[in-house]
Design a protein around this motif. Structure first.
Motif, PDB file in Angstrom:
ATOM      1  N   ILE A 787       0.865  -1.185   0.000  1.00  0.00           N
ATOM      2  CA  ILE A 787       0.000   0.000   0.000  1.00  0.00           C
ATOM      3  C   ILE A 787       0.899   1.231   0.000  1.00  0.00           C
ATOM      4  O   ILE A 787       1.848   1.320   0.783  1.00  0.00           O
ATOM      5  CB  ILE A 787      -0.921   0.037   1.237  1.00  0.00           C
ATOM      6  CG1 ILE A 787      -1.820  -1.193   1.276  1.00  0.00           C
ATOM      7  CG2 ILE A 787      -1.766   1.302   1.239  1.00  0.00           C
ATOM      8  CD1 ILE A 787      -2.723  -1.250   2.510  1.00  0.00           C
ATOM      9  N   LYS A 788       0.608   2.174  -0.877  1.00  0.00           N
ATOM     10  CA  LYS A 788       1.335   3.436  -0.918  1.00  0.00           C
ATOM     11  C   LYS A 788       0.356   4.580  -0.698  1.00  0.00           C
ATOM     12  O   LYS A 788      -0.777   4.517  -1.158  1.00  0.00           O
ATOM     13  CB  LYS A 788       2.049   3.609  -2.261  1.00  0.00           C
ATOM     14  CG  LYS A 788       3.103   2.554  -2.533  1.00  0.00           C
ATOM     15  CD  LYS A 788       3.797   2.781  -3.872  1.00  0.00           C
ATOM     16  CE  LYS A 788       4.849   1.710  -4.136  1.00  0.00           C
ATOM     17  NZ  LYS A 788       5.539   1.921  -5.439  1.00  0.00           N
ATOM     18  N   GLY A 789       0.815   5.606   0.017  1.00  0.00           N
ATOM     19  CA  GLY A 789      -0.026   6.758   0.297  1.00  0.00           C
ATOM     20  C   GLY A 789      -0.540   6.813   1.722  1.00  0.00           C
ATOM     21  O   GLY A 789      -1.405   7.629   2.058  1.00  0.00           O
ATOM     22  N   LEU A 790      -0.006   5.954   2.591  1.00  0.00           N
ATOM     23  CA  LEU A 790      -0.352   6.014   4.004  1.00  0.00           C
ATOM     24  C   LEU A 790       0.369   7.192   4.667  1.00  0.00           C
ATOM     25  O   LEU A 790       1.301   7.763   4.108  1.00  0.00           O
ATOM     26  CB  LEU A 790       0.062   4.712   4.696  1.00  0.00           C
ATOM     27  CG  LEU A 790      -0.611   3.420   4.217  1.00  0.00           C
ATOM     28  CD1 LEU A 790       0.094   2.208   4.821  1.00  0.00           C
ATOM     29  CD2 LEU A 790      -2.088   3.415   4.573  1.00  0.00           C
ATOM     30  N   ALA A 791      -0.088   7.548   5.835  1.00  0.00           N
ATOM     31  CA  ALA A 791       0.618   8.577   6.609  1.00  0.00           C
ATOM     32  C   ALA A 791       1.983   8.028   7.013  1.00  0.00           C
ATOM     33  O   ALA A 791       2.073   6.911   7.534  1.00  0.00           O
ATOM     34  CB  ALA A 791      -0.196   8.954   7.836  1.00  0.00           C
ATOM     35  N   PRO A 792       3.067   8.754   6.758  1.00  0.00           N
ATOM     36  CA  PRO A 792       4.411   8.243   7.070  1.00  0.00           C
ATOM     37  C   PRO A 792       4.608   8.001   8.564  1.00  0.00           C
ATOM     38  O   PRO A 792       4.176   8.799   9.404  1.00  0.00           O
ATOM     39  CB  PRO A 792       5.333   9.368   6.581  1.00  0.00           C
ATOM     40  CG  PRO A 792       4.518  10.134   5.589  1.00  0.00           C
ATOM     41  CD  PRO A 792       3.099  10.051   6.084  1.00  0.00           C
ATOM     42  N   THR A 808       3.998  -0.429  11.340  1.00  0.00           N
ATOM     43  CA  THR A 808       4.226   1.007  11.211  1.00  0.00           C
ATOM     44  C   THR A 808       4.628   1.300   9.753  1.00  0.00           C
ATOM     45  O   THR A 808       5.510   0.629   9.211  1.00  0.00           O
ATOM     46  CB  THR A 808       5.348   1.476  12.154  1.00  0.00           C
ATOM     47  OG1 THR A 808       4.965   1.182  13.498  1.00  0.00           O
ATOM     48  CG2 THR A 808       5.577   2.976  12.013  1.00  0.00           C
ATOM     49  N   SER A 809       3.949   2.253   9.153  1.00  0.00           N
ATOM     50  CA  SER A 809       4.251   2.595   7.767  1.00  0.00           C
ATOM     51  C   SER A 809       5.649   3.190   7.661  1.00  0.00           C
ATOM     52  O   SER A 809       6.172   3.779   8.614  1.00  0.00           O
ATOM     53  CB  SER A 809       3.232   3.594   7.221  1.00  0.00           C
ATOM     54  OG  SER A 809       3.262   4.784   7.987  1.00  0.00           O
ATOM     55  N   LYS A 810       6.271   3.022   6.500  1.00  0.00           N
ATOM     56  CA  LYS A 810       7.600   3.554   6.267  1.00  0.00           C
ATOM     57  C   LYS A 810       7.560   5.076   6.126  1.00  0.00           C
ATOM     58  O   LYS A 810       6.489   5.675   6.036  1.00  0.00           O
ATOM     59  CB  LYS A 810       8.197   2.925   4.999  1.00  0.00           C
ATOM     60  CG  LYS A 810       8.411   1.418   5.107  1.00  0.00           C
ATOM     61  CD  LYS A 810       8.995   0.862   3.812  1.00  0.00           C
ATOM     62  CE  LYS A 810       9.197  -0.640   3.900  1.00  0.00           C
ATOM     63  NZ  LYS A 810       9.735  -1.199   2.627  1.00  0.00           N
ATOM     64  N   ASN A 811       8.738   5.674   6.085  1.00  0.00           N
ATOM     65  CA  ASN A 811       8.822   7.132   5.969  1.00  0.00           C
ATOM     66  C   ASN A 811       8.231   7.660   4.658  1.00  0.00           C
ATOM     67  O   ASN A 811       7.857   8.828   4.568  1.00  0.00           O
ATOM     68  CB  ASN A 811      10.276   7.580   6.102  1.00  0.00           C
ATOM     69  CG  ASN A 811      10.803   7.388   7.513  1.00  0.00           C
ATOM     70  OD1 ASN A 811      10.024   7.354   8.471  1.00  0.00           O
ATOM     71  ND2 ASN A 811      12.118   7.256   7.651  1.00  0.00           N
ATOM     72  N   ASP A 812       8.182   6.784   3.644  1.00  0.00           N
ATOM     73  CA  ASP A 812       7.578   7.214   2.372  1.00  0.00           C
ATOM     74  C   ASP A 812       6.074   6.911   2.314  1.00  0.00           C
ATOM     75  O   ASP A 812       5.438   7.060   1.278  1.00  0.00           O
ATOM     76  CB  ASP A 812       8.288   6.556   1.185  1.00  0.00           C
ATOM     77  CG  ASP A 812       8.167   5.033   1.198  1.00  0.00           C
ATOM     78  OD1 ASP A 812       7.541   4.477   2.127  1.00  0.00           O
ATOM     79  OD2 ASP A 812       8.693   4.394   0.252  1.00  0.00           O
ATOM     80  N   GLY A 813       5.504   6.464   3.452  1.00  0.00           N
ATOM     81  CA  GLY A 813       4.072   6.205   3.516  1.00  0.00           C
ATOM     82  C   GLY A 813       3.654   4.877   2.909  1.00  0.00           C
ATOM     83  O   GLY A 813       2.476   4.698   2.559  1.00  0.00           O
TER      84      GLY A 813
END
Length: 830
Positions: A787-792, A808-813
């Motif tokens: 998934i891309k576009g999550l809150a970082p 926990t999402s990565k720094n790139d969301g």
């Protein structure tokens, strides 16, 4: 006894010599030696031809489903010099027949005179259910020719076919070759002729030697035949009469040309096509699918004048208005890659030939001078400024069409080739804000100039024009997304900021310099430089554009405008919307618009119907569908073969046919079915009504066939590689083993599914909102989900079939997880 046996043997020999068959892999080629005819029939018996070489060489019959389509003239080849005509039908006793690997060869075909003579070899082969006809021509000398037949197809009359769909996306409409020798010529060779009543169609696919040019002309012969003639030359043919593609009462449309000594070859595939199946629009619940198909294959395609010239006025009048922003949208609905490719080439040509150095986009193309501001017509290219005034919507039309065309062709390099020219076109108009109020100005100051500034070219809209500014808002919004894709975020933000300022200024009350009239509950048309306000007579394209393009997003204003328009339309029982409901003032329009209702002062112009459908689609779908169905009913009555319709009689008027009259149906696809291709995916954003439940059709986007099934809050997109079901809008693309899902058909977030195998990925979206994302996979395989576009850097919960874990999402969301789905598996992220 011996004498009897000898006689019997002699007669058997004669019989064998008179008629024999060549069996080639169960495909039948019959040769009647005494009559000197060959009949070739494909295995499914749908297509057959009979060649007669008894006295010259001619295809005498071309039968589809057992019905001959040709006149007695048949199909032949030939040339015409300045003083003589020669053809393969000329007396020739030296033609020989031989067998080839899959068919037969006719050689010794010759015609001409001492100055120029031609020798030809005709090869016929069977390839499946196609007949392949190769013609090799050998000129004994270089010469100047007036015309040629390479070959010429002479069909019985103009009723054999309704028309022909050409391989540049256009069409020839047989009924408009009304007079003897009316002729339409284009620079392309392939065509599919169709008959609506029988459903039979003939596809002629043309291929030439590399580096050669092919053209075709369609004509009404002196024998009242419908003819199609192909010409193959070393260089592209020029027009004989100015830049005319259509000429009335003249068989010649192309200028004389040179041929070189030596050989050249052309190949034709002849194939029966089941028109009803090949061009099916699917199951369109609540909609006449046949009328949709025919409207788009005739009126919708009619605006293709030639290669590199797609417009809306079309080939009969040899006209194209660049100040129309809907050509790419028509291509989206026509859904023919030939139209799409030609539209890209059209925009290329306009960039190169119709744009001035300062960014001004010339407003029109025509075959001859006479409609231009003096000194602006280019006789070589055909582009010019219209005599009625500088129609500034050519700036916005170019930008909108280019932006939407990119979504169809998906070619980033092509888009980049237009980046500087689009920026120049936008900046040209952005500079036109002398009072710095955020509204862009026309080149005429007031009605006293008696000049136009937009598509309504004999209405004197001036200075600050709301119609053009609404289009400017759409152009800025669309192009800002293109700038982002091209990697220029600064430019993207720049154009969005300008659009935002324009929106604010546009929506101010007229008393404060905007266009909103609270007294009349509508947007006015324009403001002269002296501050006087004009066009408060409920001009429909103005008000529809404000809503459709999103510059007006106030629900109360939208309701006031659309309720008022529907009330007025119902009161007059109008089948479609007029350009305005009340009269302009006498001094605001050309004399040709008087008395009201007349022409652009009150008549019905369905060209701008797509704006009305788009405006109503999210407000009241029933009203949008009513006018779509009204237009389809009108097509069944008269073919929409008009420029406009009388307000009083609702009968067609005007010699000029407008392809833009089909746009209410293109809006059916865009704004009701929600077909929204994007440059990197196929998108669906439907606005379905229950009356349309069960709609099913296929749509081809960049060589991928998408099978779509649509009902209210129930959308299915399926290809050979994936299937997605959703209650909400979405986009999808599969490349290799990676399926990418775009929630709401937007770029804010995406879900990528990488499968271990190349099997189809099948899934259903349960929900996708700000706080919860849930999908179900129904195809077993090992997957990597991303998934891309999550809150970082934010904590989330992932549940797989109800078993939860945290991440926990990565720094790139982004976030990724591998999982093997052995059966139906539900995923939920919150």
């Amino acid at each position: 006894m011996m004498r009897f046996i000898l006689l019997l043997s002699f007669f058997l020999f004669l019989f064998q010599d008179t008629c024999f068959s060549i069996e080639i892999e169960n495909r039948d080629i019959k040769h009647n030696v005494s009559a000197k005819t060959i009949t070739i029939t494909v295995p499914d018996k749908k297509t057959s031809i009979t060649i007669d070489y008894s006295n010259g060489c001619v295809i005498k019959q071309l039968s589809l489903n057992g019905k001959n389509t040709l006149s007695p003239s048949g199909v032949y080849t030939g040339i015409r010099t300045s003083n003589a005509t020669f053809s393969s039908a000329d007396d020739n006793k030296h033609i020989t027949l031989t067998k080839n690997a899959n068919g037969i060869t006719l050689s010794g075909i010759s015609y001409g005179n001492g100055t120029i003579s031609v020798k030809e070899v005709w090869d016929f082969k069977l390839n499946g259910n196609k007949i392949i006809w190769d013609i090799t021509r050998d000129y004994n000398n270089a010469a100047s020719l007036e015309d040629m037949a390479f070959p010429k197809w002479n069909f019985t009359d103009l009723s054999v076919w309704k028309g022909g769909i050409m391989d540049n996306g256009g069409m020839v409409w047989c009924k408009y070759l009304k007079q003897v020798n009316d002729t339409y010529g284009v620079h392309t060779g392939g065509v599919t002729f169709w008959n609506t009543e029988s459903g039979d169609a003939l596809r002629i696919t043309a291929k030439t030697d590399k580096g050669k040019e092919i053209a075709s002309k369609y004509s009404h012969s002196e024998k009242n035949e419908f003819t199609c003639t192909q010409l193959v030359t070393d260089t592209q043919l020029k027009q004989r009469y100015d830049l005319s593609r259509f000429v009335s009462g003249k068989a010649d449309v192309f200028a004389p040309f040179e041929v070189k000594k030596g050989k050249l070859k052309v190949s034709f595939e002849l194939q029966y096509v089941d028109y009803n199946r090949e061009y099916s629009r699917g199951t369109l619940a609540g909609i006449d699918a046949v009328a949709v198909r025919e409207l788009l294959n005739t009126t919708g395609r009619y605006g293709v004048v030639d290669n590199n010239i797609i417009g809306a006025n079309g080939w009969l009048t040899n006209w194209k208005c660049l100040h129309e922003p809907f050509f790419a949208q028509i291509g989206m609905a026509v859904n023919d890659p030939n139209y799409t490719n030609n539209m890209s080439a059209t925009l290329d040509q306009e960039r190169d030939q119709a744009m001035l150095g300062d960014g001004r986009v010339l407003s029109r193309w025509h075959n001859a001078a006479g409609d231009e501001i003096p000194g602006t017509y280019n006789s070589k290219t055909g582009y010019y400024e219209a005599m009625w005034g500088y129609t500034i919507d050519s700036q916005t039309g170019y930008v909108i069409n280019t932006s939407e065309q990119f979504d169809l062709n998906g070619n980033v390099d092509w888009l980049r080739s237009h980046q500087l020219s689009v920026e120049k076109a936008l900046d040209w108009l952005i500079k036109r804000d002398s009072n710095n109020n955020g509204i862009f100005e026309m080149m005429n100051d007031g009605i006293a100039d008696k000049k136009a500034s937009d598509w309504l070219d004999i209405v004197w809209a001036s200075f600050e024009n709301s119609f053009v500014n609404a289009q400017m808002y759409e152009a800025l919004t669309l192009w800002s997304k293109c700038e982002r894709i091209l990697g220029n975020q600064q430019k993207s933000d720049h154009y969005l900021a300008i659009a935002s300022r324009l929106k604010t200024a546009f929506n101010k009350p007229v008393e404060e310099g905007g266009f909103w009239s609270a007294a009349k509950q509508q947007y006015v048309y324009w403001r002269d430089k002296d501050g006087s306000v004009h066009g408060d007579n409920l001009v429909t394209p103005v008000n529809f554009a404000a809503i459709a393009f999103g510059i007006c997003d106030d629900p109360k204003r939208i309701a006031l405008i659309l309720d008022q328009i529907e009330y007025r339309s119902k009161a007059e029982n109008l089948f479609h919307w007029p350009l305005c409901f009340d009269s302009f003032k006498r001094e605001e329009v050309s004399e040709g618009n008087w008395p009201f209702p007349k022409y652009e002062n009150g008549d019905i112009f369905p060209t701008w119907g797509y704006l009305g459908i788009r405006a109503y689609a999210k407000y009241d779908k029933a009203i949008a569908l009513k006018y779509i169905n009204n237009l389809l009913d009108q097509y069944k009555k008269d073919g929409l073969s008009s420029q406009r319709y009388s307000r009083t009689t609702q009968l067609g008027l005007g010699d000029d046919i407008l392809a833009g009259i089909s746009t209410s149906i293109t809006a059916l696809y865009r704004d009701i079915y929600g077909v929204r291709p994007k440059w990197n995916r196929m998108g669906l954003e439907p606005n379905m009504s229950s009356t349309l439940n069960g709609t099913k059709f296929s749509y081809t986007n960049r060589n991928t066939v998408y099978n779509l099934e649509l009902s209210v809050n129930n959308y299915l997109m399926r290809t050979n590689g994936f299937s997605i079901k959703s209650k909400e809008s979405f986009g999808a693309n599969k490349a290799g083993n990676i399926l990418t899902y775009y929630p709401h058909n937007d770029d804010v977030m995406l879900l990528q599914i990488n499968s271990a195998s190349n099997r189809s990925i099948n899934m259903e979206i349960n929900s996708w909102d700000a706080n919860a994302y849930s999908w179900t996979v129904t195809s077993p395989d090992k997957y990597l989900f991303t998934i891309k576009g999550l809150a970082p850097g934010k904590k989330y919960e992932l549940a797989i079939n109800g078993v939860a874990k945290h991440f926990t999402s990565k720094n790139d969301g982004s976030f990724s997880i591998e999982h093997t789905c052995k059966s139906t598996t539900k995923f939920a992220v919150k």
